[in-house]
Design a protein around this motif. Structure first.
Motif, PDB file in Angstrom:
ATOM      1  N   ASP A  38      12.674   8.078   8.087  1.00  0.00           N
ATOM      2  CA  ASP A  38      11.675   8.964   8.567  1.00  0.00           C
ATOM      3  C   ASP A  38      10.253   8.836   7.975  1.00  0.00           C
ATOM      4  O   ASP A  38       9.601   9.584   7.918  1.00  0.00           O
ATOM      5  CB  ASP A  38      12.299  10.275   8.578  1.00  0.00           C
ATOM      6  N   ASP A  39      10.240   7.762   6.999  1.00  0.00           N
ATOM      7  CA  ASP A  39       9.033   7.864   6.362  1.00  0.00           C
ATOM      8  C   ASP A  39       7.707   7.338   7.316  1.00  0.00           C
ATOM      9  O   ASP A  39       7.882   6.637   8.487  1.00  0.00           O
ATOM     10  CB  ASP A  39       9.037   6.289   5.305  1.00  0.00           C
ATOM     11  N   ILE A  40       6.626   7.704   7.045  1.00  0.00           N
ATOM     12  CA  ILE A  40       5.314   7.345   7.932  1.00  0.00           C
ATOM     13  C   ILE A  40       4.924   5.991   7.690  1.00  0.00           C
ATOM     14  O   ILE A  40       4.659   5.619   6.502  1.00  0.00           O
ATOM     15  CB  ILE A  40       4.400   8.519   7.717  1.00  0.00           C
ATOM     16  N   LEU A  41       4.640   5.160   8.775  1.00  0.00           N
ATOM     17  CA  LEU A  41       4.327   3.929   8.595  1.00  0.00           C
ATOM     18  C   LEU A  41       2.977   3.666   8.775  1.00  0.00           C
ATOM     19  O   LEU A  41       2.312   2.930   8.341  1.00  0.00           O
ATOM     20  CB  LEU A  41       5.259   2.856   9.124  1.00  0.00           C
ATOM     21  N   HIS A  42       2.155   4.118   9.718  1.00  0.00           N
ATOM     22  CA  HIS A  42       1.073   4.157  10.211  1.00  0.00           C
ATOM     23  C   HIS A  42       0.654   5.183  11.195  1.00  0.00           C
ATOM     24  O   HIS A  42       1.514   6.033  11.938  1.00  0.00           O
ATOM     25  CB  HIS A  42       1.107   2.852  11.133  1.00  0.00           C
ATOM     26  N   VAL A  43      -0.794   5.785  11.030  1.00  0.00           N
ATOM     27  CA  VAL A  43      -1.061   6.738  11.872  1.00  0.00           C
ATOM     28  C   VAL A  43      -2.562   6.279  12.658  1.00  0.00           C
ATOM     29  O   VAL A  43      -3.372   5.477  11.978  1.00  0.00           O
ATOM     30  CB  VAL A  43      -1.566   7.901  11.068  1.00  0.00           C
ATOM     31  N   ASP A  81      -1.177   8.840  17.411  1.00  0.00           N
ATOM     32  CA  ASP A  81      -0.074   7.924  17.248  1.00  0.00           C
ATOM     33  C   ASP A  81       0.718   7.943  16.022  1.00  0.00           C
ATOM     34  O   ASP A  81      -0.173   7.791  15.028  1.00  0.00           O
ATOM     35  CB  ASP A  81      -0.169   6.500  18.110  1.00  0.00           C
ATOM     36  N   VAL A  82       1.858   8.179  15.761  1.00  0.00           N
ATOM     37  CA  VAL A  82       2.474   8.199  14.301  1.00  0.00           C
ATOM     38  C   VAL A  82       3.692   7.216  14.342  1.00  0.00           C
ATOM     39  O   VAL A  82       4.538   7.641  15.123  1.00  0.00           O
ATOM     40  CB  VAL A  82       2.948   9.617  13.893  1.00  0.00           C
ATOM     41  N   GLN A  83       3.513   6.181  13.707  1.00  0.00           N
ATOM     42  CA  GLN A  83       4.782   5.169  13.668  1.00  0.00           C
ATOM     43  C   GLN A  83       5.686   5.638  12.309  1.00  0.00           C
ATOM     44  O   GLN A  83       5.073   5.868  11.086  1.00  0.00           O
ATOM     45  CB  GLN A  83       4.259   3.875  13.402  1.00  0.00           C
ATOM     46  N   VAL A 126       3.101  15.984  10.057  1.00  0.00           N
ATOM     47  CA  VAL A 126       3.953  15.181  10.937  1.00  0.00           C
ATOM     48  C   VAL A 126       5.380  15.820  10.963  1.00  0.00           C
ATOM     49  O   VAL A 126       5.685  15.554  12.207  1.00  0.00           O
ATOM     50  CB  VAL A 126       3.966  13.756  10.328  1.00  0.00           C
ATOM     51  N   ARG A 127       6.069  16.245  10.123  1.00  0.00           N
ATOM     52  CA  ARG A 127       7.356  16.504  10.128  1.00  0.00           C
ATOM     53  C   ARG A 127       7.474  18.042  10.836  1.00  0.00           C
ATOM     54  O   ARG A 127       8.663  18.503  10.733  1.00  0.00           O
ATOM     55  CB  ARG A 127       7.939  16.570   8.590  1.00  0.00           C
ATOM     56  N   LEU A 146       0.828  -1.435   0.110  1.00  0.00           N
ATOM     57  CA  LEU A 146       0.150  -0.034  -0.041  1.00  0.00           C
ATOM     58  C   LEU A 146       0.945   1.314   0.137  1.00  0.00           C
ATOM     59  O   LEU A 146       0.457   2.219  -0.832  1.00  0.00           O
ATOM     60  CB  LEU A 146      -0.885   0.119   1.217  1.00  0.00           C
ATOM     61  N   ARG A 147       1.896   1.146   0.596  1.00  0.00           N
ATOM     62  CA  ARG A 147       2.691   2.416   0.934  1.00  0.00           C
ATOM     63  C   ARG A 147       3.339   2.793  -0.386  1.00  0.00           C
ATOM     64  O   ARG A 147       3.558   4.253  -0.547  1.00  0.00           O
ATOM     65  CB  ARG A 147       4.045   2.211   2.043  1.00  0.00           C
ATOM     66  N   PRO A 148       3.846   2.129  -1.415  1.00  0.00           N
ATOM     67  CA  PRO A 148       4.302   2.708  -2.412  1.00  0.00           C
ATOM     68  C   PRO A 148       3.611   3.404  -3.475  1.00  0.00           C
ATOM     69  O   PRO A 148       3.876   3.842  -4.132  1.00  0.00           O
ATOM     70  CB  PRO A 148       5.177   1.301  -3.269  1.00  0.00           C
ATOM     71  N   THR A 149       2.200   3.022  -3.241  1.00  0.00           N
ATOM     72  CA  THR A 149       1.026   3.687  -3.990  1.00  0.00           C
ATOM     73  C   THR A 149       1.097   5.159  -3.557  1.00  0.00           C
ATOM     74  O   THR A 149       0.073   5.758  -4.186  1.00  0.00           O
ATOM     75  CB  THR A 149      -0.277   3.203  -3.787  1.00  0.00           C
ATOM     76  N   GLY A 150       1.760   5.563  -2.363  1.00  0.00           N
ATOM     77  CA  GLY A 150       1.316   6.851  -2.048  1.00  0.00           C
ATOM     78  C   GLY A 150       0.269   7.063  -0.781  1.00  0.00           C
ATOM     79  O   GLY A 150      -0.029   8.187  -0.421  1.00  0.00           O
ATOM     80  N   TYR A 151      -0.085   5.856  -0.199  1.00  0.00           N
ATOM     81  CA  TYR A 151      -1.012   5.937   0.881  1.00  0.00           C
ATOM     82  C   TYR A 151      -0.213   5.302   2.067  1.00  0.00           C
ATOM     83  O   TYR A 151       0.620   4.563   2.058  1.00  0.00           O
ATOM     84  CB  TYR A 151      -2.160   4.965   0.527  1.00  0.00           C
ATOM     85  N   ILE A 152      -0.974   5.879   3.296  1.00  0.00           N
ATOM     86  CA  ILE A 152      -0.519   5.540   4.578  1.00  0.00           C
ATOM     87  C   ILE A 152      -1.617   4.631   5.385  1.00  0.00           C
ATOM     88  O   ILE A 152      -2.529   5.242   5.399  1.00  0.00           O
ATOM     89  CB  ILE A 152      -0.039   6.471   5.522  1.00  0.00           C
ATOM     90  N   PRO A 153      -1.285   3.544   5.852  1.00  0.00           N
ATOM     91  CA  PRO A 153      -2.381   2.693   6.601  1.00  0.00           C
ATOM     92  C   PRO A 153      -2.617   3.420   7.967  1.00  0.00           C
ATOM     93  O   PRO A 153      -1.782   4.007   8.614  1.00  0.00           O
ATOM     94  CB  PRO A 153      -1.685   1.197   6.778  1.00  0.00           C
TER      95      PRO A 153
END
Length: 221
Positions: A89-94, A81-83, A55-56, A23-30
């Motif tokens: 430093d890429d966002i993995l989950h919110v 929560d932000v993982q 986030v940054r 999912l992440r390579p498509t530009g979306y964050i779970p």
């Protein structure tokens, strides 16, 4: 207090580590949405570009969102929560947490200093030291501040500001010790250098002793 940020949370059917990785390579964050009125969390996804800058910024905990859920319902919320990937430093989950009008929420708010450069105590040779950089409060959603600003320009030497003196919103309650010091102005600490005793090498002592002994022998002759 900044205006609410509008955000669209789309339905997420992807579940499991492998599906989320794709999912992440498509530009979306779970992500998930949950709150007091939701018995179960809602799996969603959000466009990375829509939240990356927030986030940054470092102040994402106090940013209020007006989100549209997959079923079309609108809710007010915070990012709870932000993982992130510690390598890049890429966002993995919110996690998005529902806010309800009239119900207080506990939140950590950044503390920002103003007037440091023109501080009275600084001009007298002192140092402005910030001891706390955020404070935990209970506050109504509509009164969540972006940050709490303290102007220290009038602080003189040996003066400071306590948590109980912070300019909080009307509905806010401190969740920490009000007697804790936030910022103080004092003289810089001067570290005393330890006295170093000069050591004489054993060989040098012996040579001197022999030299004096030899002089004494010559006088006796």
């Amino acid at each position: 207090m900044a205006d609410m940020v509008k955000l669209v949370l789309e339905a997420r059917n992807e579940k499991g580590k492998e599906a989320v990785k794709k999912l992440r390579p498509t530009g979306y964050i779970p992500a998930v949405f949950y709150g007091p009125e939701y018995k179960e969390s809602v799996p969603v996804k959000v466009k990375a570009l829509d939240i990356a800058a927030i986030v940054r910024s470092g102040h994402w905990e106090t940013v209020r969102f007006n989100v549209t859920l997959p079923d079309g319902k609108e809710e007010m919320c915070l990012m709870r929560d932000v993982q992130k990937n510690f390598l890049n430093d890429d966002i993995l989950h919110v996690d998005f947490f529902q806010l309800m009008r009239g119900r207080k929420v506990s939140i950590n708010v950044p503390i920002v200093l103003e007037g440091r450069e023109v501080c009275v105590g600084l001009k007298s040779g002192g140092v402005v030291e910030q001891l706390l950089y955020e404070v935990e409060i209970d506050v109504l959603p509509q009164e969540i501040p972006d940050s709490i600003v303290i102007n220290v320009k009038d602080l003189d030497l040996n003066e400071g500001v306590y948590l109980k003196e912070l300019p909080l919103p009307e509905s806010a309650e401190l969740l920490v010790d009000p007697e804790d010091m936030v910022v103080t102005v004092g003289l810089p600490k001067i570290e005393e250098e330890p006295e170093v005793e000069e050591e004489v090498a054993p060989g040098e002592v012996e040579v001197v002793a022999k030299g004096k002994a030899k002089e004494a022998e010559e006088e006796e002759e």
